[in-house]
Write an enzyme that holds these catalytic residues in place. Structure first.
Site, PDB file in Angstrom:
ATOM      1  CB  CYS A  94      -0.967  -0.027   1.178  1.00 54.98           C
ATOM      2  SG  CYS A  94      -2.368   1.045   0.942  1.00 54.98           S
ATOM      3  CG  HIS A 182      -3.412  -3.698   3.423  1.00 54.26           C
ATOM      4  ND1 HIS A 182      -2.430  -3.162   4.195  1.00 54.26           N
ATOM      5  CD2 HIS A 182      -4.029  -2.668   2.818  1.00 54.26           C
ATOM      6  CE1 HIS A 182      -2.433  -1.844   4.078  1.00 54.26           C
ATOM      7  NE2 HIS A 182      -3.398  -1.514   3.247  1.00 54.26           N
ATOM      8  CD  GLU A 184      -0.921  -6.197   5.519  1.00 56.08           C
ATOM      9  OE1 GLU A 184      -0.690  -6.638   4.380  1.00 56.08           O
ATOM     10  OE2 GLU A 184      -1.012  -4.979   5.772  1.00 56.08           O
TER      11      GLU A 184
HETATM   12  N1  LIG Z   1      -3.279   1.739   3.848  1.00 55.87           N
HETATM   13  C1  LIG Z   1      -2.349   2.572   3.327  1.00 55.87           C
HETATM   14  O1  LIG Z   1      -1.128   2.337   3.393  1.00 55.87           O
HETATM   15  C2  LIG Z   1      -2.889   3.866   2.724  1.00 55.87           C
HETATM   16  C3  LIG Z   1      -1.787   4.661   2.024  1.00 55.87           C
HETATM   17  C4  LIG Z   1      -2.222   6.115   1.851  1.00 55.87           C
HETATM   18  N2  LIG Z   1      -2.389   6.742   3.167  1.00 55.87           N
HETATM   19  C5  LIG Z   1      -3.559   6.155   1.053  1.00 55.87           C
HETATM   20  O2  LIG Z   1      -4.589   6.475   1.613  1.00 55.87           O
HETATM   21  O3  LIG Z   1      -3.592   5.779  -0.092  1.00 55.87           O
END
Ligand SMILES: NC(=O)CC[C@H](N)C(=O)O
Ligand SMILES: Nc1ncnc2c1ncn2[C@@H]1O[C@H](COP(=O)(O)OP(=O)(O)OP(=O)(O)O)[C@@H](O)[C@H]1O
Ligand SMILES: O=c1[nH]c(=O)c2[nH+]cn([C@@H]3O[C@H](COP(=O)(O)O)[C@@H](O)[C@H]3O)c2[nH]1
Ligand SMILES: [Mg+2]
Length: 683
Positions: A94, A182, A184
């Protein structure tokens, strides 16, 4: 802070290690856990850890976590840029992927579409080693507001989301991979396979790290921390503190342990009596401290961002602010423990405080113990400023701080605790106090009216499409063709109303706290619950200022809601909620549904439906929300679907009918929101 559990293999073999660089994700520790479950050791390190340190400590691969910041922000967290030319394999998750893309000259920007929840992605490069063995379409968890726009040089697009957003990038030769989702969390169905592909096929690591028993590690930690002191153990009777009590008794001479249960007045019906009895069952005699008034009239000092000094908050019985409630309750707990210590003629310096604090408690409170970059989603009462000061002085022992809920349960069984204690639903320390949404006036910002209109366009899509509604584009631009077809089908089959409620709930979106509107869906006929689940996932992606979607029983909501019932924590609101909570839990118990659901918060909201504005009926009633939630680690999860084997319709129907008999209840709602963008609790 707890030592790294399992810091050596039982057979003393050398083993490979992975560095997890923490950009502040809610799920950093979940990454650590998933890698550990693949029998590779990992350490969660600050994002700014240098390549030199990584090489010196022999880390063979780097994982970069998600985080609440934006890579293009001036104050984005710093890191060692030479990470990306160090020839160490990298998997960015992400925010981590967004960092990689920026480092290779690509662009990242906030797009109209947010994605928060389980979504389908399509793998474009079947030969990409990260996706080896996986089918073309994968269900994953996305929770982000920023997205890759231009792909970085040398990077190849490996997957896209159903909204056609870049979902993975990579350079096979450089062994650098990035995923917007994600892997994980449980909501990414084949996350473990993706980690396995990266760690073993791409990095060539050896799977030989076995955990020395975590129980023995806990015992060692407890003995080191407690030394010759006594332990004042705070026991709520929930799983975590019960397991903590059993662990302390396993590790220490029972004469050193003083177990205290605080009846803070926010417990469930007869809860404190039941807790006292069940702990006695396992040989733990509790001191029960009745303290409703201290909590009810409690205050604390809070320093708001930019303030030079902290300000005294209103009393708990007069505040509507969730964070103020939580901090007041947390501080009163500590003040009470100090009272108990002096009542027992103990010297403070000879006593350590024990709590059943878990990892999610700490990461959601953005404790510096677990992350420097995390956002505060909600301050857990067992991690307030006062507790942090005690921790700094080495006067807090929390053996479960590295655990998630399902791991605590496994330890509970290992310690011989009975199933009815280990399988108990969690109940938050602040109890019913964070399940009464307090309000003195409606929350209606300038976005309220437009949000209401667009919500109606979504649920009445067929008609709005035919009439080319002025705000139709806000829906069509944020939805795929399949989603448009679904909206057409649903809005053609029966009429659903959408009503924005002038209240807010706490949520988590893109690893950042949200505090946003609630949307109520209603219909004259029994709903199709799968349609509602579809709408509950779609609507917050289009309307980013809604983080909670509920179904409101009792037929169409006839009138817009523009007022709230004046509500604070009081004996009346507590008894209303306690009654409804007892009914819902009794129905769940009698129908054998309890073990099907991970937790079912019951929430009182200050909304009085069905008041015809022409008759000027005052808003005096309130409503009840049912929030049956399915999860393993409480970091992500989904609502139970009514009509599924987890929650048969007749069980839900009985709960609704019985709760409607409680005095002063206007309607019952069902929370359809996944986490993210909602959270388990409403505050
Ligand atoms: N879950 C995250 O790592 C989000 C990454 C960044 N803050 C976004 O909103 O895209
Ligand atoms: N009423 C209470 N009396 C004493 N200690 C409490 C009380 N409520 C919470 N605590 C302390 O705060 C910690 C976190 O509270 P929490 O509500 O999560 O209960 P728990 O024991 O962790 O179980 P669960 O989370 O499963 O309900 C507990 O482990 C306990 O140490
Ligand atoms: O001890 C606690 N003190 C708190 O202040 C608190 N707030 C939430 N919870 C519990 O934590 C889990 C995750 O809840 P959320 O998804 O709402 O953050 C769920 O199990 C919640 O019940 C708390 N537990
Ligand atoms: Mg807990």
């Amino acid at each position: 802070m707890n030592p790294k559990f399992g810091s050596a293999t039982e057979n003393g073999l050398h083993h490979d290690k992975v560095a997890i660089l923490d950009a502040g994700s809610q799920y950093g520790k979940v990454i650590d856990r998933k890698v550990r479950e693949l029998q590779i050791e990992s350490d969660l390190l600050p994002l700014e850890t240098t390549v030199q340190e990584i090489k010196e400590k022999g880390y063979k691969a780097i994982l970069i976590s998600g985080g609440p910041n934006s890579v293009y922000d001036e104050d984005a967290p710093s890191y060692d840029k030479s990470l990306f030319t160090a020839n160490i394999p990298i998997l960015g998750i992400c925010y981590g992927m967004q960092m990689i893309n920026s480092e290779f000259g690509g662009s990242v920007q906030k797009k109209d579409i947010r994605e928060d929840g389980q979504t389908a992605i399509t793998i474009l490069e079947p030969t990409c080693p990260l996706f080896s063995g996986l089918s073309k379409t994968q269900n994953v968890l996305l929770t982000h507001g920023d997205s890759v726009d231009k792909i970085g040089e040398k990077m190849k697009k490996a997957a896209v989301s159903s909204s056609d957003i870049v979902a993975a990038i990579y350079n096979e030769q450089m062994k650098i991979y990035g995923v917007q989702f994600h892997p994980e969390v449980d909501l990414t169905e084949n996350g473990k396979q993706i980690f396995s592909n990266f760690l073993f096929n791409i990095c060539g690591l050896t799977q030989n790290f076995t955990m020395i028993s975590r129980k023995e590690q806990c015992v060692k930690y407890i003995k080191d921390k407690v030394g010759n002191n006594k332990v004042l153990l705070l026991v709520s009777g929930g799983v975590d503190s019960t397991v903590c009590a059993a662990l302390l008794r396993y590790a220490l001479n029972p004469s050193k342990i003083i177990a205290v249960h605080v009846d803070n007045g926010f417990m469930r019906k007869d809860e404190s009596d039941k807790v006292e009895k069940s702990l006695k069952e396992i040989g733990i005699d509790l001191i029960v401290k009745k303290a409703f008034n201290q909590f009810y009239k409690g205050t604390t000092a809070i320093k708001k961002p930019g303030q030079m000094y902290s300000l005294e908050t209103p009393m708990l019985c007069n505040t509507c602010n969730p964070e103020e409630k939580r901090k007041i309750i947390g501080d009163v707990f500590v003040k009470l423990t100090n009272e108990i210590i002096s009542e027992m003629n103990l010297k403070p310096e000879e006593v350590v405080l024990a709590q059943g604090t878990l990892r999610p408690d700490l990461i959601e409170s953005a404790s510096s113990l677990v992350s420097k970059n995390a956002d505060t989603i909600k301050t857990h009462h067992n991690d307030t400023e006062l507790i942090r000061q005690l921790r700094q002085q080495g006067r807090v022992v929390e053996p479960l701080a590295d655990f998630h809920k399902d791991e605590v349960r496994a330890l509970g069984y290992d310690l011989g605790l009975p199933a009815h204690l280990v399988e108990r639903h969690p109940f938050p320390g602040p109890g019913l106090a964070i399940r009464i949404l307090c309000a003195e006036e409606p929350y209606m910002e300038k976005d309220f009216a437009e949000t209401q209109v667009i919500a109606r366009v979504i649920v009445d899509y067929k008609n709005k499409l035919e009439r080319k509604h002025a705000l139709l584009a806000r829906v069509t631009e944020a939805t795929t063709d399949d989603e448009k077809k679904e909206l057409l089908r649903i809005s053609s089959s029966y009429e659903i109303s959408a009503t924005v409620l002038p209240i807010r709930t706490v949520g988590v979106q893109g690893d950042k706290r949200s505090y946003s509107y609630v949307l109520g869906l209603s219909s004259q006929v029994d709903p199709n619950w799968n349609d509602l689940i579809f709408l509950a996932k779609l609507i917050p992606r289009i309307l980013h200022n809604i983080n909670r979607v509920c179904y409101v029983f009792g037929g169409h909501i006839q009138f817009p809601i523009s007022e709230v019932t004046y509500t604070h924590i009081s004996n009346f609101t507590l008894s209303q909620l306690r009654e409804a909570d007892a009914i819902a839990n009794e129905v769940m118990k009698l129908t054998g549904t309890t073990k099907q659901i991970a937790q079912m918060p019951i929430v009182l909201i200050p909304i009085h439906f069905d008041r015809d504005p022409a008759n000027k009926v005052p808003s005096v009633q309130r409503s009840i929300v049912l929030r049956p939630f399915l999860t393993n680690d409480f970091m992500t999860g989904v609502p139970a679907i009514p009509g599924s084997d987890r929650l048969p319709l007749h069980v839900l129907g009985k709960m609704v009918n019985e709760i409607m008999k409680v005095e002063g209840i206007s309607r019952v709602l069902y929370d359809l929101t996944p986490k993210p963008p909602g959270t388990t609790e409403w505050e």
